[in-house]
Write a protein that holds these residues in place. Structure first.
Motif, short mmCIF file in Angstrom:
data_model
loop_
_atom_site.label_atom_id
_atom_site.label_comp_id
_atom_site.label_asym_id
_atom_site.label_seq_id
_atom_site.Cartn_x
_atom_site.Cartn_y
_atom_site.Cartn_z
N THR A 167 19.53 42.86 94.37
CA THR A 167 20.50 43.96 94.47
C THR A 167 20.27 44.98 93.36
O THR A 167 20.24 46.18 93.60
CB THR A 167 21.92 43.40 94.34
N VAL A 197 19.39 48.97 93.28
CA VAL A 197 20.22 49.96 92.57
C VAL A 197 19.35 50.87 91.71
O VAL A 197 19.46 52.10 91.75
CB VAL A 197 21.27 49.25 91.68
N ARG A 202 24.62 43.57 80.88
CA ARG A 202 23.71 44.65 80.50
C ARG A 202 22.25 44.22 80.56
O ARG A 202 21.38 45.00 80.95
CB ARG A 202 24.04 45.14 79.09
N LEU A 222 37.53 47.97 79.54
CA LEU A 222 36.42 47.94 80.49
C LEU A 222 35.15 47.31 79.93
O LEU A 222 34.09 47.37 80.55
CB LEU A 222 36.12 49.37 80.95
N GLY A 223 35.24 46.74 78.72
CA GLY A 223 34.08 46.03 78.18
C GLY A 223 32.96 46.93 77.68
O GLY A 223 31.87 46.45 77.41
N LEU A 224 33.21 48.23 77.59
CA LEU A 224 32.15 49.11 77.08
C LEU A 224 32.06 48.99 75.57
O LEU A 224 30.97 48.98 75.00
CB LEU A 224 32.43 50.57 77.48
N TYR A 281 36.65 41.88 81.34
CA TYR A 281 35.95 42.71 82.32
C TYR A 281 34.56 42.14 82.63
O TYR A 281 34.14 42.09 83.78
CB TYR A 281 35.83 44.14 81.81
N LEU A 289 34.13 39.54 85.36
CA LEU A 289 34.42 39.86 86.76
C LEU A 289 33.13 39.89 87.55
O LEU A 289 32.14 40.49 87.13
CB LEU A 289 35.12 41.21 86.86
N PRO A 322 32.67 43.85 89.61
CA PRO A 322 33.88 44.39 88.96
C PRO A 322 34.47 45.62 89.64
O PRO A 322 35.68 45.84 89.56
CB PRO A 322 33.40 44.73 87.55
N LEU A 323 33.63 46.40 90.34
CA LEU A 323 34.17 47.62 90.95
C LEU A 323 35.15 47.30 92.07
O LEU A 323 35.96 48.13 92.46
CB LEU A 323 33.04 48.51 91.49
N HIS A 361 25.11 59.27 93.97
CA HIS A 361 25.83 58.71 92.83
C HIS A 361 26.72 57.55 93.28
O HIS A 361 26.73 56.48 92.67
CB HIS A 361 26.68 59.80 92.17
N LYS A 390 26.38 55.99 96.10
CA LYS A 390 25.58 55.01 96.84
C LYS A 390 25.07 53.90 95.91
O LYS A 390 25.18 52.73 96.22
CB LYS A 390 24.41 55.71 97.53
N TRP A 391 24.52 54.30 94.75
CA TRP A 391 24.01 53.24 93.88
C TRP A 391 25.14 52.37 93.36
O TRP A 391 24.98 51.16 93.19
CB TRP A 391 23.12 53.78 92.76
N MET A 392 26.31 52.99 93.14
CA MET A 392 27.45 52.19 92.68
C MET A 392 27.85 51.18 93.76
O MET A 392 28.12 50.01 93.47
CB MET A 392 28.63 53.09 92.35
N VAL A 437 25.99 49.94 96.21
CA VAL A 437 24.97 48.88 96.36
C VAL A 437 25.10 47.84 95.25
O VAL A 437 25.00 46.64 95.48
CB VAL A 437 23.55 49.50 96.38
N SER A 438 25.39 48.30 94.04
CA SER A 438 25.45 47.39 92.90
C SER A 438 26.56 46.35 93.05
O SER A 438 26.48 45.28 92.47
CB SER A 438 25.63 48.17 91.60
N ASN A 439 27.62 46.69 93.79
CA ASN A 439 28.73 45.76 93.95
C ASN A 439 28.89 45.29 95.40
O ASN A 439 29.97 44.85 95.80
CB ASN A 439 30.03 46.37 93.43
N LYS A 440 27.81 45.43 96.16
CA LYS A 440 27.79 44.99 97.57
C LYS A 440 28.97 45.56 98.37
O LYS A 440 29.61 44.86 99.16
CB LYS A 440 27.78 43.46 97.64
#
Lengths: 251, 300
Positions: free
Chosen positions: A2, A6, A88, B48-50, B65, B68, B71-72, B93, B95-97, B99-102
């Protein structure tokens, strides 16, 4: 898988990779064309076909790879990335794999493209790839690009700024390692352990005119494949350091 | 539910967030209020763990966070509308988000429709106005249909129509039972948006209460009275209220007695009144009063 998808979407939805790819192709193959065009028919050698790919275009690929990370920091999309993928390390490893793979494929295209063009432009020259060393010299360019990309990404993660990362990579690759050879006596000994010198050593053709080859006169302690492993080892070590730093740092 | 326990973030000697504890409840819009530099954004980044807290802990439904999975789908956040690549289209923009969280890709077009960006979906984000960028950021926050939403200063730079849209939008999200946590440095804005308030200054908690309670506490009612017999009136009123004199125009300022009662007392004592006007303290004034000590940079 996945995460690889991305990173692929992210990379190909911006313009810089296309520009860098085009530029690397133009410079790499272009230099070979100039060399072939100015060399008497019959005088081209396999060594001469890869000057553009292994020296000039490599620099562009290093820049492209560093940009893949530094633009993320520049526009803070790295934060959006870490929000979507809080792990990360896996996010950055996925990016490294995608960029290194693209760099390696590009390296093969440029290497064989240069070779093919030289064959067409200088048909009387003996450019047949017969020996293992000759295969390594041409096909090895892709490996060099892939490893170089890993190194460039590591520098990009550590420095986070495009200008800084590009300056470090270009000075290191094109100037610093060569200049160290000027130091009397110890210079060449140090050079034997520098990553890009070892990368050149991996590609070197035995028996060719030594003056023609980069890294001439350095007494390498490693075999040619050993040199490649050493280059890869340094790139991965630097990446590990970068990943640790990225994990600890506030995004 | 978002829960922060004794949260601290120090940068060298600067205490950006200092021993902050609060709870954000589901089904309500909770405002996160404080002057610029109070530590609102830093707190949200820690949620948010940043950013890693120097000390303390913050969890979302009991989890960090980073713990999770996808997480999104759980938490949507808009911290900065400019966190986009200028050459990437709005659709790419999102789309990649996705895909990253299925998240199914059809959801990308859904959220673009919700925020009103469907027509510019294939345009580069770099060409968007601030308002459009905010909408794209909100689309990103909504992408995973999350239970918890965080917005950092979402109305900054928006026109009145955009502000109204966001306000109604946040109420709708809370009515659907979601946890909505929204920061602002404007009390007047929060008064119209949030049901609960967490007020901070210089990284420390000043108040956590309902907006209604906060406003009534912060803005005390008083009555202005002017009379030719001010001295006599003051003596009589002082028995049942706090009376002070406005130094500028000599009017009496009465706290603790409603205007009609003051009028009746005056009539009983045959005192002529020239003015009898109920006053309400301004919200901004009260807020400034409250956070005065904790504002980091003063204009002189």
């Amino acid at each position: 898988m996945t995460l690889l998808a991305v990173e692929r979407i992210k990379l190909f939805s911006t313009r810089s990779p296309y520009w860098c790819t085009a530029l690397a192709l133009a410079l790499g193959v272009g230099l070979t064309a100039i060399i072939a065009g100015t060399t008497d028919n019959g005088q081209m050698s396999i060594g001469l076909t890869q000057f553009g790919s292994s020296q000039l275009a490599l620099a562009v690929v290093l820049v492209m790879s560093a940009l893949a990370v530094t633009t993320e920091y520049r526009f803070s999309t790295i934060r959006a990335t870490f929000l979507a993928v809080p792990n990360r390390t896996s996010a950055l490893v996925a990016k490294t794999v995608v960029v290194a793979f693209i760099a390696a494929v590009l390296g093969e295209i440029i290497a064989f493209g240069s070779w093919g063009l030289a064959k067409v432009m200088s048909p009387a020259s003996d450019l047949a790839i017969n020996t293992g060393a000759e295969w390594r010299h041409v096909a090895g360019v892709g490996l060099l690009y892939g490893i170089g990309a890993v190194l460039a990404i590591a520098v990009g993660i550590l420095v986070r700024q495009t200008a800084g990362a590009v300056a470090i990579l270009l000075v290191w690759n094109m100037l610093l390692e060569g200049l160290i050879g000027i130091i009397p006596k110890v210079g060449v000994k140090i050079q034997a352990w520098l990553p890009f010198q070892n990368a050149n050593h991996f590609l070197a053709l035995p028996g060719g005119d030594p003056a023609e080859q980069p890294g001439a006169g350095i007494d390498f302690k490693l075999s040619q494949w050993g040199s490649l492993a050493y280059f890869a080892g340094i790139a991965i070590a630097l990446l590990v350091v970068a990943l640790i730093v990225a994990k600890r740092r506030d995004a | 539910m978002i829960q922060a326990v004794r949260l601290r973030k120090h940068y060298g000697r600067t205490k950006a967030v200092d021993d902050l504890s609060f709870t954000v409840k589901p089904g309500r819009v909770t405002g996160f209020l404080g002057p610029n530099g109070a530590g609102k954004s830093t707190t949200m980044r820690m949620v948010l763990g940043l950013d890693t807290p120097t000390n303390g802990d913050v969890t979302i439904d009991g989890k960090h966070y980073a713990e999770l999975k996808e997480p999104l789908r759980k938490v949507g956040a808009l911290l900065d509308a400019k966190w986009t690549h200028p050459n990437r289209s709005a659709r790419s923009h999102l789309k990649w988000m996705a895909v990253s969280n299925k998240i199914p890709l059809k959801r990308v077009d859904e959220v673009l429709e919700i925020v009103g960006l469907a027509e510019v979906a294939n345009k580069k984000a770099g060409g968007f106005s601030l308002g459009m960028s905010q909408r794209l950021g909100i689309a990103g926050a909504l992408l995973g249909d999350p239970e918890v939403l965080l917005f950092d200063e979402p109305v900054n730079g928006l026109d009145p129509e955009g502000i109204l849209w966001i306000r109604q939008f946040m109420h709708r999200l809370a009515d659907e039972g979601r946890t909505v946590f929204v920061s602002s440095h404007l009390l007047s804005e929060m008064a119209q948006t949030a049901q609960d308030l967490i007020v901070i200054g210089k990284g420390q908690l000043i108040a956590q209460t309902t907006t209604e309670q906060f406003i009534s506490d912060a803005t005390q009612d008083h009555v202005r009275v002017r009379s030719p017999h001010a001295l006599k009136l003051r003596e009589i009123l002082a028995a049942s209220a706090t009376v002070t004199e406005d130094a500028v125009n000599g009017a009496l300022v009465v706290h603790g007695l409603p205007a009609p009662q003051i009028g009746e007392i005056a009539a009983e004592n045959q005192i002529v009144l020239h003015e009898l006007s109920p006053q309400r303290g301004s919200l901004e004034e009260a807020f400034m009063q409250l956070t005065k000590e904790s504002v980091e940079y003063h204009a002189h």
